[in-house]
Design a protein around this motif. Structure first.
Motif, short mmCIF file in Angstrom:
data_model
loop_
_atom_site.label_atom_id
_atom_site.label_comp_id
_atom_site.label_asym_id
_atom_site.label_seq_id
_atom_site.Cartn_x
_atom_site.Cartn_y
_atom_site.Cartn_z
N LEU A 181 -2.15 5.55 4.38
CA LEU A 181 -2.36 4.32 5.15
C LEU A 181 -1.90 4.47 6.60
CD1 LEU A 181 -1.24 1.68 2.49
CD2 LEU A 181 -3.57 2.11 3.30
N LYS A 182 -0.81 5.19 6.78
CA LYS A 182 -0.23 5.29 8.11
C LYS A 182 -0.95 6.33 8.98
CE LYS A 182 3.98 4.90 10.43
NZ LYS A 182 4.75 5.76 11.16
N ASN A 183 -1.28 7.47 8.40
CA ASN A 183 -1.78 8.58 9.22
C ASN A 183 -3.28 8.85 9.09
OD1 ASN A 183 0.94 8.97 9.76
ND2 ASN A 183 1.18 10.38 8.03
N PHE A 184 -3.83 8.57 7.92
CA PHE A 184 -5.23 8.97 7.69
C PHE A 184 -6.21 7.81 7.90
CE2 PHE A 184 -9.04 10.39 5.69
CZ PHE A 184 -9.01 11.76 5.77
N ALA A 185 -5.89 6.66 7.29
CA ALA A 185 -6.82 5.52 7.36
C ALA A 185 -7.12 5.10 8.82
CB ALA A 185 -6.28 4.36 6.53
N PRO A 186 -6.14 5.19 9.75
CA PRO A 186 -6.45 4.83 11.14
C PRO A 186 -7.56 5.69 11.75
CG PRO A 186 -4.08 4.86 10.82
CD PRO A 186 -4.69 5.41 9.57
N ARG A 187 -7.71 6.93 11.25
CA ARG A 187 -8.81 7.78 11.76
C ARG A 187 -10.16 7.17 11.42
NH1 ARG A 187 -7.08 13.44 9.20
NH2 ARG A 187 -9.31 13.84 9.45
N LEU A 188 -10.18 6.31 10.40
CA LEU A 188 -11.43 5.65 9.99
C LEU A 188 -11.46 4.21 10.49
CD1 LEU A 188 -11.27 7.00 6.35
CD2 LEU A 188 -12.66 7.93 8.20
N GLY A 189 -10.52 3.87 11.39
CA GLY A 189 -10.51 2.53 11.98
C GLY A 189 -9.88 1.48 11.08
N ILE A 190 -9.09 1.90 10.09
CA ILE A 190 -8.44 0.95 9.18
C ILE A 190 -6.95 0.91 9.52
CG2 ILE A 190 -7.91 0.41 6.76
CD1 ILE A 190 -10.43 2.21 6.08
N LYS A 191 -6.46 -0.28 9.84
CA LYS A 191 -5.04 -0.39 10.24
C LYS A 191 -4.24 -1.06 9.11
CE LYS A 191 -5.29 -0.46 15.21
NZ LYS A 191 -6.51 -1.05 15.74
N THR A 192 -2.97 -0.71 9.05
CA THR A 192 -2.10 -1.28 8.02
C THR A 192 -0.82 -1.83 8.64
OG1 THR A 192 -2.93 0.28 6.38
CG2 THR A 192 -0.83 -0.77 5.87
N THR A 193 -0.41 -3.01 8.17
CA THR A 193 0.91 -3.53 8.52
C THR A 193 1.78 -3.40 7.27
OG1 THR A 193 -0.07 -5.11 10.05
CG2 THR A 193 2.19 -5.55 9.34
N PHE A 194 2.93 -2.74 7.42
CA PHE A 194 3.84 -2.56 6.28
C PHE A 194 4.89 -3.66 6.31
CE2 PHE A 194 2.10 1.64 7.17
CZ PHE A 194 1.70 2.04 5.91
N VAL A 195 5.09 -4.29 5.16
CA VAL A 195 6.01 -5.44 5.10
C VAL A 195 6.97 -5.30 3.91
CG1 VAL A 195 4.38 -7.07 6.14
CG2 VAL A 195 4.38 -6.74 3.65
N ASP A 196 8.01 -6.09 3.96
CA ASP A 196 8.90 -6.24 2.80
C ASP A 196 8.17 -7.16 1.82
OD1 ASP A 196 10.74 -7.01 0.92
OD2 ASP A 196 12.39 -7.25 2.35
N ILE A 197 7.66 -6.57 0.74
CA ILE A 197 6.76 -7.29 -0.18
C ILE A 197 7.50 -8.39 -0.95
CG2 ILE A 197 6.97 -5.86 -2.28
CD1 ILE A 197 3.61 -6.89 -0.71
N THR A 198 8.83 -8.33 -0.96
CA THR A 198 9.58 -9.35 -1.69
C THR A 198 9.74 -10.64 -0.84
OG1 THR A 198 11.74 -8.55 -0.91
CG2 THR A 198 10.90 -7.61 -2.97
N LYS A 199 9.34 -10.58 0.43
CA LYS A 199 9.43 -11.78 1.30
C LYS A 199 8.03 -12.34 1.52
CE LYS A 199 13.78 -10.87 3.52
NZ LYS A 199 14.17 -9.44 3.49
N LEU A 200 7.71 -13.36 0.71
CA LEU A 200 6.33 -13.85 0.70
C LEU A 200 5.91 -14.44 2.04
CD1 LEU A 200 6.38 -15.44 -2.88
CD2 LEU A 200 5.32 -13.27 -2.19
N ASP A 201 6.89 -15.05 2.77
CA ASP A 201 6.54 -15.62 4.08
C ASP A 201 6.19 -14.51 5.07
OD1 ASP A 201 9.21 -14.85 3.78
OD2 ASP A 201 9.90 -16.14 5.43
N VAL A 202 6.88 -13.38 4.95
CA VAL A 202 6.59 -12.24 5.84
C VAL A 202 5.21 -11.65 5.50
CG1 VAL A 202 7.36 -9.90 6.47
CG2 VAL A 202 9.05 -11.71 6.13
N VAL A 203 4.91 -11.59 4.21
CA VAL A 203 3.60 -11.08 3.77
C VAL A 203 2.51 -11.96 4.37
CG1 VAL A 203 2.09 -10.77 1.76
CG2 VAL A 203 4.52 -10.11 1.62
N GLU A 204 2.67 -13.27 4.21
CA GLU A 204 1.64 -14.20 4.67
C GLU A 204 1.47 -14.13 6.19
OE1 GLU A 204 1.92 -17.97 2.72
OE2 GLU A 204 0.07 -18.72 3.66
N ALA A 205 2.60 -14.00 6.89
CA ALA A 205 2.55 -13.97 8.36
C ALA A 205 1.85 -12.71 8.88
CB ALA A 205 3.96 -14.05 8.93
N ALA A 206 1.80 -11.67 8.07
CA ALA A 206 1.17 -10.41 8.52
C ALA A 206 -0.35 -10.42 8.38
CB ALA A 206 1.76 -9.24 7.72
N ILE A 207 -0.87 -11.42 7.68
CA ILE A 207 -2.33 -11.47 7.43
C ILE A 207 -3.06 -11.92 8.70
CG2 ILE A 207 -4.11 -12.68 6.08
CD1 ILE A 207 -1.97 -12.85 3.79
#
Ligand code: PLP
Length: 401
Positions: A116-142
């Motif tokens: 996700l971090k190094n390969f997918a960006p070569r295909l134009g796909i970006k990822t935000t990594f979050v603390d998955i146990t914090k639902l408000d943080v997950v939602e805010a990253a969308i």
């Protein structure tokens, strides 16, 4: 609603071999004949159920295993692959293209993280990594570009627990696909029953259970699996991470004992986690009341399979962790090896092995400390004996007094 029990669903499948054998015959062919050219054409068009074309697309042996794993996860169907990464990467590439965005847990298997971090960006796909146990943080990253919410039920290596039912609600609200890697918790957790759209496993681990092959699976709707296998546009069909039929037949045989193995892995891990926590070691195990997600995990599991076989101990420093692992291996307590789900205990220091793809500052931020040892607890018959032997090693190295 009928009670859902994944092991019963596997038990209820009945396959016969070509000559009435109790094991289905293994399809030892890469290509298949047609009695008429018209049937071949229709099969290419995807219109001929029960006809096989070419084994990169599917084979009878792979379809047996697909069916069993779909029954286990309660999804319409499944698609096995040559490795766990061979399931994860085509699934994500089928769901996302240039300009799309993924919100992912930051504590995931190092290979998935690196993809996700190094390969997918070569295909134009970006990822935000979050603390998955914090639902408000997950939602805010969308964002408006987000297509996928990605997590592991129990994360590698920190054993964080994703609240799948709540994440599924968020996914639904924003029209995202919730993709869950359930490698650490087969049978214990049934993510699709909790609302996940797609469930992935590295079969390499508990499901195969004998550390003699790599394998993977994507469990999902018929529509999604058809898209993965589409001859013109399917990421699995076109990237080609196909499992070999001989291997799928052997994984299928091992799958039949998974319920017995998971119960023993869970029993043994719980036993050791309780003892070592009482001894004063920093112990992380989802079955312990001290685990931050213990209460939520209790509501997620199919209780008879327990809290799983993965446990971590923090012994302070990397040097101590290395010394202890070498000593435990010398005492025949297990192997200093990556991976999990074997009959013997496996141990490794994730910061320098399975999670070494994660940069040091990020390891520190997520709580992945130097002295952390990840244990995949084995099927030991007498776990008190194992505990005493492990404790002796720890006392010898002043990890315990
Ligand atoms: N997912 C998890 C949670 C894993 O631990 C691993 C491998 O360690 C993978 C996926 C990748 O699976 P494989 O090694 O079968 O490609």
């Amino acid at each position: 609603m009928k009670n859902f029990n994944p092991a019963d669903n596997i038990q209820d499948l009945q396959y016969f071999g070509e000559f009435g054998g109790v094991n289905p015959s293994i399809s030892d062919s890469s290509t298949y004949t047609f009695l008429s050219a018209k049937t071949m054409f229709d099969t290419f068009e995807g219109n001929m159920e029960g006809c096989y074309l070419y084994s990169r697309h599917s084979s009878p042996s792979n379809l047996y295993l697909d069916k069993a794993l779909a029954a286990m996860e309660g999804t319409e169907t499944a698609n096995v692959s040559a490795s766990g990464m061979g399931a994860i990467t085509p699934t994500l590439l089928q769901l996302c293209g240039t300009g799309d965005h993924i919100v992912s847990s930051r504590t995931i298997y190092g290979g998935t993280y690196a993809f996700l971090k190094n390969f997918a960006p070569r295909l134009g796909i970006k990822t935000t990594f979050v603390d998955i146990t914090k639902l408000d943080v997950v939602e805010a990253a969308i964002t408006s570009e987000t297509k996928v919410l990605y997590c592991e039920t129990v994360s590698n290596p920190l054993l964080e627990v994703a609240d799948i039912a709540s994440l599924a609600k968020i996914a639904k609200k924003y029209n995202l696909k919730l993709v869950v890697d359930n490698t650490f918790s087969p049978l214990s957790v049934s993510p699709a029953r909790l609302g996940a759209d797609i469930v992935i496993h590295s079969l390499t681990k508990y499901i195969n259970g004998s550390s003699d092959t790599v394998g993977g699976v994507t469990c999902a709707s018929q529509e999604f699996i058809d898209s993965l296998k589409n001859v013109n546009s399917g990421a699995s069909m076109l990237l080609g991470p196909t499992m070999d039929s001989l291997r799928s037949a052997s994984v299928m045989k091992n799958l039949r004992t998974l319920h017995i193995r998971m119960k023993q892995h869970s029993y043994n891990a719980m036993y050791l986690a309780e003892r070592f926590e009482k001894d004063g070691l920093k112990t992380v195990y989802p079955g312990l009341a001290s685990h931050p997600s213990h209460e939520i995990y209790k509501t997620m599991i199919n209780p008879e399979y327990g809290f799983g076989g993965m446990m971590t101990l923090d012994v302070g420093t990397l040097a101590k962790a290395n010394e202890l692992m070498e000593l435990m291996q010398a005492k025949n307590l297990g192997y200093l090896a990556v991976s999990l789900g074997f009959y013997k205990t496996l141990f490794s220091a994730p910061g320098t092995s399975t999670s070494s793809e994660i940069p040091m500052d990020e390891q520190i931020a997520m709580g992945l400390t130097d002295g952390l040892i990840r244990f995949s607890i084995g099927l030991d018959n007498d776990i008190e004996r194992t505990y005493q032997m492990m404790k002796k090693c720890m006392i010898e190295l002043n990890v315990l007094t």
